[in-house]
Design an enzyme around this catalytic site. Structure first.
Site, PDB file in Angstrom:
ATOM      1  N   ASP A 127     -42.229  51.143 -24.166  1.00 32.13           N
ATOM      2  CA  ASP A 127     -41.272  50.053 -23.995  1.00 32.13           C
ATOM      3  C   ASP A 127     -40.361  50.317 -22.794  1.00 32.13           C
ATOM      4  O   ASP A 127     -39.474  51.171 -22.855  1.00 32.13           O
ATOM      5  CB  ASP A 127     -40.452  49.956 -25.289  1.00 32.13           C
ATOM      6  CG  ASP A 127     -39.411  48.865 -25.240  1.00 32.13           C
ATOM      7  OD1 ASP A 127     -39.429  48.054 -24.293  1.00 32.13           O
ATOM      8  OD2 ASP A 127     -38.572  48.822 -26.155  1.00 32.13           O
ATOM      9  N   ASP A 306     -39.955  44.033 -18.690  1.00 34.88           N
ATOM     10  CA  ASP A 306     -39.885  44.700 -19.996  1.00 34.88           C
ATOM     11  C   ASP A 306     -41.224  44.643 -20.730  1.00 34.88           C
ATOM     12  O   ASP A 306     -41.598  43.598 -21.264  1.00 34.88           O
ATOM     13  CB  ASP A 306     -38.785  44.025 -20.827  1.00 34.88           C
ATOM     14  CG  ASP A 306     -38.622  44.658 -22.203  1.00 34.88           C
ATOM     15  OD1 ASP A 306     -39.352  45.617 -22.520  1.00 34.88           O
ATOM     16  OD2 ASP A 306     -37.765  44.186 -22.967  1.00 34.88           O
TER      17      ASP A 306
END
Ligand SMILES: *[C@@H]1O[C@H](CO)[C@@H](O)[C@H](O)[C@H]1NC(C)=O
Ligand SMILES: *[C@@H]1O[C@H](CO)[C@@H](O)[C@H](O)[C@H]1NC(C)=O
Ligand SMILES: *[C@@H]1O[C@H](CO)[C@@H](O)[C@H](O)[C@H]1NC(C)=O
Length: 420
Positions: A127, A306
């Site tokens: 992530d 992201d």
């Protein structure tokens, strides 16, 4: 060039061929895919999408809190908000569709890490929008930990308990929390020694379904809840990678995370780098614009890249402006910021930072039809106010699947290149 690849996911069989080389020029790990926001009948899975939005809201609100707790300032216009929860009924309906795999709408990216000595293996999400590492603990008695891979500190000769606890709250108002440890963490043969992480003893229900056991945050240290260096920063500081760069290719087949540089077999041409605005400790770029056919409906905004966000989000007004440039578009759900457009008449859509236009293919833009057999489809760009103010967009997998993305701590830049 050493390529250590860890094949995972489809079978869950693990074939590690761990490299012992330190200072490798770069290694890659294969990422698996799963989970869809399109139902099997081709329609848009509204509940799952909405659950995602709440999850991302809470993730960034947690990031904001971490930034402040670490002595940083929230950038101008960014606001602390309450964490959100979603009604139980929606959670049930959404999680019902979770195990479905639709290869055309892959949305989450997972790979393996090993923690401890000898290594205990976990399938995790990588992530770029968070800064901490956590996996379930063998002390987790939570029903949500059933069937999960669990870290047992007693079985690792390199584990060390630290002071304090780690807690994050998820969209269903459940928490992921546990004690804090350091141990060796290895990805594709690269080991970060004394890496801070949390073996969590409560696990959010949002992780109960599906194969993911934990998260490896790949953002800057400034948003670490543990107030420690994230995994890749540790690799850089310990001299384990020769370049402070990692790169991600997300695709239906052959997704990889490359550590210590970029994998030149995965892209063509140069990488177009853009400076990261360091104000928020995430991969935030300045000066972005949207492209819809020959138009630039939105200009001069900031965008966070992201890998832990599935969709693309912009401020509600900006997203309204964007869809107004697409002939035949319509509001699908005004309150939640969803729009539809004619499935088979989408103009060329993309983003530009002043160089090339990085196009989002019509397949990657499409979240599914508004009704069975319908000709209007819901777009993956959603209008949502996360507390970022009027100028920040969030570009997740729906964008990243179209480009090769390099994240450079060396240059404090994000780069895009054309997929090979
Ligand atoms: C970085 O972001 C902050 C907050 O959005 C903004 O005020 C500042 O102007 C940005 N810096 C640059 C160089 O664009
Ligand atoms: C943990 O906290 C105790 C008491 O505050 C302190 O003496 C000790 O040094 C701390 N240990 C670590 C590893 O920070
Ligand atoms: C979430 O949980 C916390 C702690 O258990 C509780 O104080 C809070 O009221 C809950 N929020 C909601 C919306 O249920």
């Amino acid at each position: 060039m050493i390529h250590t690849s860890i094949a995972i996911f489809a079978t869950f069989a693990l074939c590690t061929s761990a490299s012992s080389a330190a200072q490798a020029p770069g290694v890659s790990i294969e990422l698996g895919e799963r989970s869809s926001l399109t139902r099997p009948d081709g329609t848009f899975d509204y509940e799952s999408a909405d659950l995602q939005s709440v999850k991302i809201h809470n993730k960034y609100q947690q990031n904001f809190r971490n930034l402040v707790a670490n002595g940083g300032n929230l950038p101008d216009g960014w606001e602390l908000r309450e964490l959100r929860t979603v009604p139980e009924t929606m959670q049930k309906r959404a999680s019902g569709s979770e195990p479905l795999i639709d290869e055309d709408h892959d949305t989450e990216w997972e790979g393996n890490i090993a923690i401890g000595t000898p290594g205990q293996t976990f399938l995790v999400d990588f992530d770029t929008g968070s800064g901490d590492l956590w996996v379930p603990s063998s002390a987790c008695r939570d029903v949500n930990c059933l069937g999960k891979q669990k870290y047992n500190a007693a079985l690792s000769s390199t584990s060390s308990r630290k002071n304090g606890t780690f807690t994050i709250r998820y969209a269903d108002n459940s928490t992921v929390s546990g004690p804090i440890y350091t141990d060796s963490v290895t990805v594709a043969g690269l080991t970060a020694k004394d890496q801070y992480f949390s073996p969590v003893e409560t696990l959010s229900k949002s992780f109960a379904n599906g194969p993911v056991n934990g998260i490896v945050g790949l953002a800057y240290p400034g948003i670490s809840r543990l107030r420690k260096d994230p995994f890749f920063t540790t690799l850089i500081k310990q001299g384990t990678v020769s370049a402070g760069v990692f790169a991600i290719k997300l695709a239906t087949v052959g997704s990889t995370l490359f550590l210590g540089g970029t994998d030149t077999t995965k892209y063509t041409g140069d990488i177009e780098y853009h400076a990261v605005n360091s104000s928020a400790s995430v991969w935030l770029t300045d000066g972005a614009k949207t492209v819809v056919g020959a138009l630039n409906p939105n200009t001069g905004f900031q965008a966070i890249i992201d890998s832990g966000t599935k969709l693309m989000y912009g401020p509600p007004n900006a997203v309204q402006t964007f869809y107004a440039a697409i002939p035949g578009s319509a509001v699908y759900n005004a309150q939640r910021g969803y729009y539809s457009y004619p499935c088979h008449a989408l103009p060329a859509i993309g983003f530009s930072w002043g160089g090339k236009t990085w196009e989002v293919t019509s397949g990657n833009f499409n979240l599914g039809a508004t009704e069975v057999g319908g000709s209007q489809c819901v777009g993956t760009l959603v209008g949502h106010d996360f507390g970022f103010g009027p100028n920040v967009w969030l570009l997740g997998d729906s964008f990243m699947k179209n480009v090769y993305t390099a994240f450079s701590f060396d240059k404090n830049s994000v780069g895009f290149a054309t997929l090979a």
